[in-house]
Design an enzyme around this catalytic site. Structure first.
Site, PDB file in Angstrom:
ATOM      1  N   GLU A  17       9.931 -15.645 -18.366  1.00  0.00           N
ATOM      2  CA  GLU A  17       9.642 -14.212 -18.237  1.00  0.00           C
ATOM      3  C   GLU A  17       8.548 -13.789 -19.242  1.00  0.00           C
ATOM      4  OE1 GLU A  17       9.937 -11.865 -16.346  1.00  0.00           O
ATOM      5  OE2 GLU A  17      10.079  -9.978 -17.423  1.00  0.00           O
ATOM      6  N   HIS A  27       8.072 -34.229 -22.253  1.00  0.00           N
ATOM      7  CA  HIS A  27       7.867 -34.914 -20.979  1.00  0.00           C
ATOM      8  C   HIS A  27       6.527 -34.537 -20.355  1.00  0.00           C
ATOM      9  CE1 HIS A  27      11.892 -36.470 -21.228  1.00  0.00           C
ATOM     10  NE2 HIS A  27      12.323 -35.258 -21.511  1.00  0.00           N
ATOM     11  N   ARG A  44       1.759   1.041  -6.059  1.00  0.00           N
ATOM     12  CA  ARG A  44       1.912   0.188  -4.878  1.00  0.00           C
ATOM     13  C   ARG A  44       0.618  -0.548  -4.530  1.00  0.00           C
ATOM     14  NH1 ARG A  44       6.607   2.140  -2.020  1.00  0.00           N
ATOM     15  NH2 ARG A  44       6.056   0.764  -0.312  1.00  0.00           N
ATOM     16  N   LYS A  58       3.046  -3.280  -7.185  1.00  0.00           N
ATOM     17  CA  LYS A  58       4.441  -3.277  -7.620  1.00  0.00           C
ATOM     18  C   LYS A  58       5.389  -3.784  -6.548  1.00  0.00           C
ATOM     19  CE  LYS A  58       7.630  -1.669 -10.592  1.00  0.00           C
ATOM     20  NZ  LYS A  58       7.705  -2.729 -11.579  1.00  0.00           N
ATOM     21  N   ASN A  81       0.558   0.402   5.948  1.00  0.00           N
ATOM     22  CA  ASN A  81       1.068  -0.445   4.865  1.00  0.00           C
ATOM     23  C   ASN A  81       1.697  -1.668   5.528  1.00  0.00           C
ATOM     24  OD1 ASN A  81       2.358  -1.563   2.636  1.00  0.00           O
ATOM     25  ND2 ASN A  81       4.109  -0.174   2.766  1.00  0.00           N
ATOM     26  N   GLY A  82       1.260  -2.867   5.132  1.00  0.00           N
ATOM     27  CA  GLY A  82       1.828  -4.085   5.725  1.00  0.00           C
ATOM     28  C   GLY A  82       0.740  -4.950   6.320  1.00  0.00           C
ATOM     29  N   LYS A 137       5.052 -12.136 -18.167  1.00  0.00           N
ATOM     30  CA  LYS A 137       4.603 -10.824 -18.666  1.00  0.00           C
ATOM     31  C   LYS A 137       3.215 -10.942 -19.284  1.00  0.00           C
ATOM     32  CE  LYS A 137       6.755  -8.630 -17.077  1.00  0.00           C
ATOM     33  NZ  LYS A 137       8.008  -8.698 -16.367  1.00  0.00           N
ATOM     34  N   CYS A 147       0.870  -1.166   0.000  1.00  0.00           N
ATOM     35  CA  CYS A 147       0.000   0.000   0.000  1.00  0.00           C
ATOM     36  C   CYS A 147       0.911   1.222   0.000  1.00  0.00           C
ATOM     37  CB  CYS A 147      -0.868   0.028   1.254  1.00  0.00           C
ATOM     38  SG  CYS A 147      -1.841  -1.474   1.482  1.00  0.00           S
ATOM     39  N   TRP A 186      -3.611  -2.054  -1.363  1.00  0.00           N
ATOM     40  CA  TRP A 186      -3.598  -3.374  -1.983  1.00  0.00           C
ATOM     41  C   TRP A 186      -4.111  -4.309  -0.892  1.00  0.00           C
ATOM     42  CZ3 TRP A 186      -1.199  -8.165  -1.173  1.00  0.00           C
ATOM     43  CH2 TRP A 186      -1.307  -9.061  -2.249  1.00  0.00           C
ATOM     44  N   GLU A 222       0.408 -11.663 -16.619  1.00  0.00           N
ATOM     45  CA  GLU A 222       0.088 -10.624 -15.633  1.00  0.00           C
ATOM     46  C   GLU A 222      -0.613  -9.412 -16.240  1.00  0.00           C
ATOM     47  OE1 GLU A 222       3.306  -8.772 -13.443  1.00  0.00           O
ATOM     48  OE2 GLU A 222       4.671  -9.073 -15.104  1.00  0.00           O
TER      49      GLU A 222
HETATM   50  C1  F6R Z   1       6.666  -9.077 -12.797  1.00  0.00           C
HETATM   51  C2  F6R Z   1       7.044  -8.373 -11.596  1.00  0.00           C
HETATM   52  C3  F6R Z   1       7.190  -9.165 -10.341  1.00  0.00           C
HETATM   53  C4  F6R Z   1       8.447  -8.697  -9.575  1.00  0.00           C
HETATM   54  C5  F6R Z   1       8.513  -9.386  -8.203  1.00  0.00           C
HETATM   55  C6  F6R Z   1       9.772  -9.031  -7.447  1.00  0.00           C
HETATM   56  O1  F6R Z   1       6.565  -8.217 -13.887  1.00  0.00           O
HETATM   57  O2  F6R Z   1       7.228  -7.196 -11.604  1.00  0.00           O
HETATM   58  O3  F6R Z   1       7.239 -10.520 -10.589  1.00  0.00           O
HETATM   59  O4  F6R Z   1       9.574  -8.986 -10.345  1.00  0.00           O
HETATM   60  O5  F6R Z   1       7.389  -9.022  -7.445  1.00  0.00           O
HETATM   61  O6  F6R Z   1       9.829  -7.675  -7.146  1.00  0.00           O
HETATM   62  P1  F6R Z   1      11.187  -6.978  -6.788  1.00  0.00           P
HETATM   63  O7  F6R Z   1      12.075  -7.100  -7.968  1.00  0.00           O
HETATM   64  O8  F6R Z   1      10.823  -5.564  -6.471  1.00  0.00           O
HETATM   65  O9  F6R Z   1      11.759  -7.692  -5.596  1.00  0.00           O
END
Ligand code: F6R
Length: 607
Positions: free
Chosen positions: A479, A502, A27, A602, A98-99, A483, A2, A74, A486
């Site tokens: 990756e 497999h 956030r 994020k 936040n938390g 992407k 948050c 969040w 998400e």
């Molecule tokens: C995917 C993404 C997440 C972050 C993950 C780790 O696009 O952004 O998977 O990579 O939450 O976050 P950080 O790098 O901030 O520890």
């Protein structure tokens, strides 16, 4: 997770609080709220959903007042409804959090005799009641907060307002970040320096367990033993413009296109162009003596670590263990004496990665951190800090942070190899030369944006998409799938191409597009064989390769994306671009919220 902000101001604060929330919306964006103090009463406005909804509420029912707190959420405990939105308040106390307060049920029981009414399902509201209980018994805000903080278990940062003390706010941090901003006759609290960037650049970063009282005249900081402490005021360097989209439609798009510049910037701080050497900061340990490397990260950062494992093994011949942080911290990993534990994180605040870092520190490992936010908690707890210099990343899907992490990790692997005597001067110069070719190659890859946009409709109707890669392209397949899922909400999986037969090959039919990442090179033939197995079963292949690869294997694919011919060392950086662009354009075709995809945030500061 948050975002929180507070202002003790000398002019109305509501607009500035909301502007701060805008900067922190990455956030969390389930709900938001503001509380100011007007004529000795709290004025609280909250709304479910995006910040735009709160703005609408505020336009109909403004909140005046020169002191206030605000929150963008969040959700953890309780659905994202208006009644669960912060600030939470009693008659006397309003707060944002936040938390997670893990022991909130026990704390509610502690107050059971006081006949208190809760209006939310959150873990937060009880904290307002606990502090309120103290105030109602005659304690002043410092005493009331000082008594309550030791009772809270979990991770939190808090900003607290008091109805009958309208000239101060109290902030506290344990496990979630909180900064104090110094203005002219005004003081601020915020989850990060970016949120406060238009208000001030003068920032003090609170340490774990710290709490602070801010008034218009300044701040008094206390540690977890309630002793007064001094925290240095630094210039944050955070630019208000960093949180603007410019001419781009989305932050994610802007950040994808920034990659040639920011990768060049990152490489510039780890490589010396004049003599083609790797130039890491002075280390206060001998990296050549490192016997084992443990890499821990989450999500996209974890995939950067997976790519780097190939480099550390190939160049520096050091054994590498790699794990996602949420698994690492709950197994009993064997950490040999003399090991380097390397943590990779964009935010530097990810709760699981941070917990793993602290575990490794307690076990005597040397702690290296590749992190994009140089003032973050991980950065501050590292023995070896390697900033990734990508600049603020606002789009929830990580893009430029990934390629900049790769740039740092490649330099570190080369440095380790040099120090171990496994890379001679010529080989080092060769590696540096190839790394310095990356920005131009990234630019060339970005030139395929239109082509990728025009093929997005081939993927957008799919329910499932597979990504295949081999060797260092395997993490890119993971990756790519991450992407796509998400931001477009299409189910996608990445596989090592050799693993297809497999099991996953059972999924193949003509409704399942398969994106194959295969630069020409020693592994190309093998991947193409796996691709043919897919095609033989009706699979619809999108091939991402270079001219040679497409010439050899492009026929019969539903689409091809041609990358420049690059040295294998920089291929993971370059091939990240089409993978990111493909996900981006598919999401745009589907009309999803690219920068704020559902259910995500994020910076994941809860377990
Ligand atoms: C995917 C993404 C997440 C972050 C993950 C780790 O696009 O952004 O998977 O990579 O939450 O976050 P950080 O790098 O901030 O520890």
């Amino acid at each position: 997770m948050c975002g929180i902000i507070g202002i003790v101001g000398n002019a109305p604060v509501a607009d500035r609080l909301v502007d701060g929330l805008k900067r922190m919306e990455y956030r969390g964006y389930d709900s938001s709220g503001v509380c100011t103090i007007v004529d000795g009463q709290f004025v609280r406005r909250r709304a479910e959903g995006k910040l735009a909804n709160l703005l609408e509420v505020l336009s109909e029912q403004p909140a005046t007042g020169t002191v206030g707190i605000a929150h963008t959420r969040w959700a953890t405990h309780g659905a994202p409804t208006t009644s669960n939105a912060h600030p939470h308040a009693t008659e006397e106390v309003a707060l944002v959090h936040n938390g997670i307060i893990e022991n909130y049920k026990a704390l509610r029981e502690e107050l059971a005799g006081e006949n208190r009414k809760y209006e939310s399902e959150t873990d937060t509201e009880v904290v307002a009641h606990l502090i309120s209980s103290g105030i109602e018994k005659g304690l002043d805000p410092r005493e009331a907060v000082g008594n309550v903080l030791p009772k809270l278990r979990g991770a939190f940062s808090l900003a607290i307002a008091f109805r009958s003390h309208p000239d101060l706010l109290v902030g506290a941090r344990l496990g979630s970040p909180l900064v104090v901003g110094y203005g002219d006759g005004e003081m601020y609290l915020g989850s990060d320096a970016l949120a406060l960037a238009p208000l001030t650049q003068r920032i003090a970063y609170l340490e774990e367990g710290d709490w602070v009282v801010i008034t218009r005249d300044g701040a008094e900081v206390f540690n977890s033993r309630n002793e007064p402490v001094a925290r240095e005021i630094q210039s944050s360097g955070a630019s208000a413009a960093a949180v603007e989209k410019g001419n781009y439609r989305h932050f994610m798009q802007k950040e994808i296109f920034e990659q040639p510049t920011v990768v060049a910037q990152t490489l510039g701080s780890y490589l010396r162009q004049s003599d083609h050497t790797v130039a890491l900061p002075q280390l206060d340990f001998d990296i050549s003596k490192i016997k084992r490397l443990t890499i821990v990260a989450c999500g996209t950062s974890y995939y950067a670590g997976m790519v780097a494992k190939y480099w550390f093994e190939q160049f520096a011949r050091v054994p590498v263990d790699i794990d996602v942080a949420s698994e690492f911290r709950y197994r009993d990993p064997v950490l040999e004496d003399g090991g380097l534990a390397l943590f990779i994180s964009q935010s530097g605040e990810t709760a699981d990665t941070l917990a793993a870092l602290r575990h490794c520190k307690a076990e005597g490992q040397t702690i290296g951190v590749v992190v994009n936010v140089p003032t973050s908690t991980m950065a501050r707890e590292a023995d070896l800090l390697l900033p990734s210099h990508a600049g603020p990343e606002i789009g929830v899907a990580s893009t430029k942070a990934f390629t900049c992490q790769l740039a740092v990790l490649a330099a570190l692997a080369a440095h380790m190899a040099v120090k171990k005597g496994l890379m001679n001067r010529e080989e080092e110069a060769e590696v540096v030369k190839h790394l310095l070719e990356a920005p131009a190659a990234l630019n060339a890859a970005l030139n395929h944006d239109d082509n990728i946009a025009s093929m997005a409709h081939l993927i957008s109707p799919a329910r499932d998409v597979l990504y295949l890669g081999r060797g260092q392209d395997y993490p890119l397949a993971l990756e790519g799938a991450l992407k796509l899922k998400e931001i477009s909400y299409i189910h996608a999986e990445g596989y090592a191409s050799g693993e297809m037969k497999h099991g996953p090959i059972a999924l193949i039919d003509d409704d399942v597009p398969v994106v194959v990442i295969a630069p020409s090179g020693p592994l190309f033939e093998k991947t193409v064989s796996n691709m043919e197995e897919v095609r033989a079963r009706g699979g619809q292949v999108v091939l991402i390769s270079d001219a040679e690869g497409i010439k050899q294997a492009g026929e019969g694919c539903i689409a091809t994306i041609e990358m420049p011919v690059v040295h294998p060392l920089i291929a993971p950086l370059v091939y990240a671009i089409p993978v990111q662009l493909l996900a981006y354009h598919v999401a745009v075709v589907k009309g999803t919220d690219v920068d704020q995809p559902r259910n995500l945030a994020k910076s994941v500061t809860v377990e």
